[in-house]
Scaffold this motif. Structure first.
Motif, short mmCIF file in Angstrom:
data_model
loop_
_atom_site.label_atom_id
_atom_site.label_comp_id
_atom_site.label_asym_id
_atom_site.label_seq_id
_atom_site.Cartn_x
_atom_site.Cartn_y
_atom_site.Cartn_z
N GLY A 155 -35.80 -45.68 3.82
CA GLY A 155 -36.32 -45.10 5.06
C GLY A 155 -35.32 -44.23 5.78
O GLY A 155 -34.21 -43.98 5.30
N ASN A 171 -35.69 -49.14 9.62
CA ASN A 171 -36.49 -49.04 8.39
C ASN A 171 -35.78 -49.74 7.24
O ASN A 171 -36.41 -50.43 6.42
CB ASN A 171 -36.72 -47.57 8.02
CG ASN A 171 -37.62 -46.81 8.98
OD1 ASN A 171 -37.35 -45.66 9.32
ND2 ASN A 171 -38.68 -47.44 9.43
N GLU A 188 -37.10 -53.02 5.06
CA GLU A 188 -37.12 -52.99 3.59
C GLU A 188 -36.42 -54.22 3.02
O GLU A 188 -36.90 -54.85 2.07
CB GLU A 188 -36.45 -51.71 3.10
CG GLU A 188 -36.46 -51.50 1.61
CD GLU A 188 -35.60 -50.32 1.20
OE1 GLU A 188 -35.26 -50.25 0.00
OE2 GLU A 188 -35.24 -49.49 2.06
N THR A 199 -38.54 -57.40 3.45
CA THR A 199 -39.62 -57.52 2.46
C THR A 199 -39.04 -57.93 1.10
O THR A 199 -39.66 -58.72 0.38
CB THR A 199 -40.41 -56.20 2.31
OG1 THR A 199 -39.52 -55.15 1.90
CG2 THR A 199 -41.08 -55.82 3.62
N ARG A 242 -42.87 -44.16 8.61
CA ARG A 242 -42.26 -44.95 7.53
C ARG A 242 -42.56 -46.43 7.73
O ARG A 242 -42.88 -47.15 6.78
CB ARG A 242 -40.76 -44.71 7.49
CG ARG A 242 -40.07 -45.47 6.37
CD ARG A 242 -40.39 -44.85 5.02
NE ARG A 242 -40.32 -45.83 3.96
CZ ARG A 242 -40.32 -45.51 2.68
NH1 ARG A 242 -40.37 -44.25 2.30
NH2 ARG A 242 -40.27 -46.44 1.76
N GLU A 276 -46.15 -47.15 6.67
CA GLU A 276 -46.29 -47.22 5.21
C GLU A 276 -45.79 -48.57 4.69
O GLU A 276 -46.45 -49.23 3.89
CB GLU A 276 -45.47 -46.11 4.54
CG GLU A 276 -46.02 -44.72 4.71
CD GLU A 276 -45.08 -43.70 4.08
OE1 GLU A 276 -44.58 -43.94 2.97
OE2 GLU A 276 -44.84 -42.65 4.71
N ASP A 277 -44.59 -48.97 5.17
CA ASP A 277 -43.98 -50.20 4.68
C ASP A 277 -44.76 -51.44 5.13
O ASP A 277 -44.87 -52.42 4.39
CB ASP A 277 -42.53 -50.30 5.16
CG ASP A 277 -41.63 -49.27 4.49
OD1 ASP A 277 -42.05 -48.70 3.46
OD2 ASP A 277 -40.52 -49.03 4.99
N TYR A 334 -47.80 -51.75 2.93
CA TYR A 334 -47.42 -52.28 1.61
C TYR A 334 -47.10 -53.77 1.71
O TYR A 334 -47.54 -54.57 0.86
CB TYR A 334 -46.21 -51.52 1.08
CG TYR A 334 -45.68 -52.04 -0.23
CD1 TYR A 334 -46.27 -51.69 -1.44
CD2 TYR A 334 -44.60 -52.93 -0.26
CE1 TYR A 334 -45.80 -52.18 -2.65
CE2 TYR A 334 -44.13 -53.44 -1.46
CZ TYR A 334 -44.73 -53.06 -2.65
OH TYR A 334 -44.27 -53.57 -3.84
N ALA A 335 -46.34 -54.16 2.73
CA ALA A 335 -45.93 -55.56 2.89
C ALA A 335 -47.14 -56.47 3.03
O ALA A 335 -47.20 -57.56 2.43
CB ALA A 335 -45.02 -55.71 4.10
#
Length: 631
Positions: free
Chosen positions: A350, A355, A359, A362, A429, A432-433, A436-437
């Motif tokens: 990110g 960010n 990450e 996760t 960002r 998006e994350d 996904y998570a």
């Protein structure tokens, strides 16, 4: 063409393989539809409740459109349309092998459903020759993913084509809104690729300087194995204006969650005697290092400082002076990846340190992630950060001044807040994350900032409620430290890394010499009063071959990628022109491409010299001592 329920089922099954939600929505539609079918000698038509037809003459319109796109867009790899209509145009356009993807936005489910009863799109849907979006479902995350995975270098050939007058009449506002949204995401996407070679070179140089330290400290992949799924909840502490009000609760619940904080939050937590478990740092600038230029004594004991490989050398100097425990992690940037030090990476995809922390959380598979101080917007007093922030005066108005003012939906969904382009990129960002998570890892994100901008996908919850609901167990702290590589293996890896870089430099130098030969031919040809078109075409072909070969260089990395990306967009924009237009613009195109090659070779040579200088400074004799003192 005839109405076929079997065909509809086959089409929706094919769609299900790429878009489960849309396929399910189509299957759920109740008949009779609001649109009726008319099929006669003029072709297949759909008519809405007001009696308005999609086409005046369907077959005639399809023939006209097909001729138009064959004439003007036959070389385009990506085509964008608003409106699916009866679908025949797209079935015919898909026969052109140069069209990699035809992206279609549709606002009426029933129109899609009806078309699916008449034409077989199964193959085109499965291989994503046709990519469909139902506009009420469309999210910014989907657009961002589309640009990253599908459109990429074709952003400068973007043009939203309207399928028929029916859509222009009934959906003009939706079309304008969608076009604005797409162009906004294209601008952000282009910005994300970067445009500052100096900044990239600085990151590469810092990474080279930090490699010996990386190899003699914690192994990131081993750390993930040790700590994965050990704790249920993580709290990420950023430095937005709202942070101050959350500190008393954070202190109260500090032993019931894993606390991750940004480098800028670290001095604030130290001042309030709230010990984080992990402090992360991402930026390469010397100013960021100053967050560690302090002496907090026993407070620093048992904190693990996790640093991106691009950080400034002062960060390491300050942490070593304080005898802090730290670990260096490669960012997933092309240069770091080329070093093949996989066990020491990768983190920091990110744009912000927050960010980066998300990450990491996760990757550690927390069940819940709580965000505090993540405003991504100015406070009511105009400040960008909390009052205890170390560089507050430096940043007041900074983002707005340098990147322009943006507004976005406020936390809670009521009203708007002042943001910036940079924060918008950070927020996108996050979105998006978070998506996904949630959907891939079953991790739930809670935005407990209670201020600033809304972050889509995160559950907005007061910090007190989140603590009382999710934090019910005292944790055993400090957490386990990170394993360190054996000294012999560390020395061997450093030698292998040095050899990889040296080989990359040799390869790049040979490439420079080969391209210079073609540039000399181009210069000679362009100086002639009567330019030989065939010679120019031959030079163009050879330069375009070299242009493609750049990507195969071992040292094709974040220094060159932004420069390459922007030029690739221009090359592709030239390549989709009609043959006659290409011939007219050949000389101008080659002048531009030649100038670009001169620039790129200069950067490549500068990189070669810089890398030589830094790997020559590596001291292999210090490796054993470093591991002994830090192990």
């Amino acid at each position: 063409m005839r109405f076929s329920t079997e065909l509809f089922l086959a089409n929706t099954q094919a769609l299900f393989e790429v878009d489960e939600i849309l396929a399910y929505q189509l299957r759920k539609l109740q008949t009779p539809y609001n649109f009726t079918i008319k099929q006669d000698e003029t072709g297949l038509n759909f008519i809405n409740k007001q009696g308005v037809k999609l086409y005046e003459n369907p077959m005639e319109k399809t023939i006209q459109d097909l001729a138009f796109f064959k004439e003007n867009y036959s070389k385009y790899p990506i085509l964008f349309f608003y409106g699916f209509g009866n679908g025949l145009l797209y079935k015919l356009l898909a026969e052109n092998e140069k069209h990699k993807h035809i992206i279609i936005f549709e606002s009426e489910l029933e129109i899609l459903a009806l078309a699916f009863h008449f034409i077989d799109f199964t193959q085109e849907l499965r291989n994503e020759k046709l990519i469909l979006f139902y506009t009420p479902n469309l999210t910014g995350v989907q657009l961002d993913i589309l640009l990253h995975q599908v459109v990429k270098s074709y952003v400068k050939t973007y043009d939203l084509n309207i399928h028929s007058d029916f859509y222009a009449d009934f959906y003009s506002e939706q079309i304008k809104s969608l076009n604005t949204q797409i162009t906004s995401y294209i601008c952000n996407f282009v910005l994300k690729t970067g445009n500052d070679p100096k900044d990239s070179m600085e990151g590469i140089e810092h990474t080279i300087q930090n490699v010996p330290k990386m190899l003699t400290h914690g192994i990131f992949q081993e750390f993930l194995k040790q700590r994965k799924s050990k704790v249920k909840t993580a709290i990420i502490v950023a430095t937005g204006p709202s942070l101050t009000k959350q500190l008393p609760l954070l202190k109260q619940y500090a032993n019931k969650a894993a606390i991750f904080c940004a480098d800028s939050s670290y001095p604030i937590l130290a001042k309030n005697n709230i010990k984080p478990d992990y402090v992360l740092s991402l930026e390469r600038g010397a100013l960021t290092s100053e967050f560690f230029n302090n002496n907090f004594g026993a407070f620093d004991k048992d904190i693990l400082f996790i640093l991106a490989s691009v950080v400034h050398k002062n960060t390491l100097k300050y942490l070593e002076r304080k005898k802090c425990s730290y670990m260096i992690v490669s960012r997933i940037l092309p240069f770091s990846v080329s070093l093949k030090l996989k066990e020491f990476g990768y983190l920091g995809v990110g744009f912000s340190v927050a960010n980066m922390i998300f990450e990491l959380c996760t990757a550690l598979r927390f069940e819940n992630i709580l965000l505090i101080g993540q405003d991504l917007a100015y406070g009511e007093d105009g400040y960008s950060h909390t009052k205890d922030y170390q560089n507050l005066n430096i940043h007041k108005g900074h983002y707005e001044r340098d990147f322009g003012k943006f507004t976005t939906t406020a936390y809670g969904g009521q009203g708007q807040v002042e943001s910036s382009l940079v924060w918008t990129m950070f927020r996108q960002r996050f979105e998006e994350d978070i998506f996904y998570a949630k959907h891939k890892l079953e991790i739930q994100t809670y935005n407990c900032t209670e201020g600033g901008a809304r972050i889509e996908g995160a559950i907005e919850m007061p910090f007190k409620e989140a603590c009382e609901t999710l934090l019910d167990e005292e944790l055993k702290k400090p957490f386990e430290g990170a394993k360190i590589l054996d000294s012999k293996k560390a020395r061997k890896k450093l030698m292998q890394t040095q050899e990889k870089i040296q080989n990359g430099i040799i390869q790049a130098q040979k490439f420079i010499e080969r391209v210079k030969i073609e540039l000399k031919k181009l210069e000679t040809e362009l100086k002639k009063q009567e330019v030989d078109e065939e010679n120019l075409k031959s030079i163009r072909q050879k330069l375009l071959v070299h242009f493609e070969k750049i990507k195969k260089l071992r040292l094709f990395n974040e220094l060159l990628i932004p420069l390459y990306f922007h030029e690739e967009c221009e090359v592709l924009r030239y390549e989709v022109l009609k043959d006659l237009e290409q011939e007219k613009k050949l000389k101008v195109f080659l002048e531009h491409l030649g100038s670009w090659f001169v620039e790129i070779l200069a950067y490549l040579d500068t990189q070669n010299q810089g890398l030589k200088k830094f790997i020559e400074k590596w001291n292999f004799d210090d490796m054993d001592l470093e591991i002994t003192t830090k192990g």
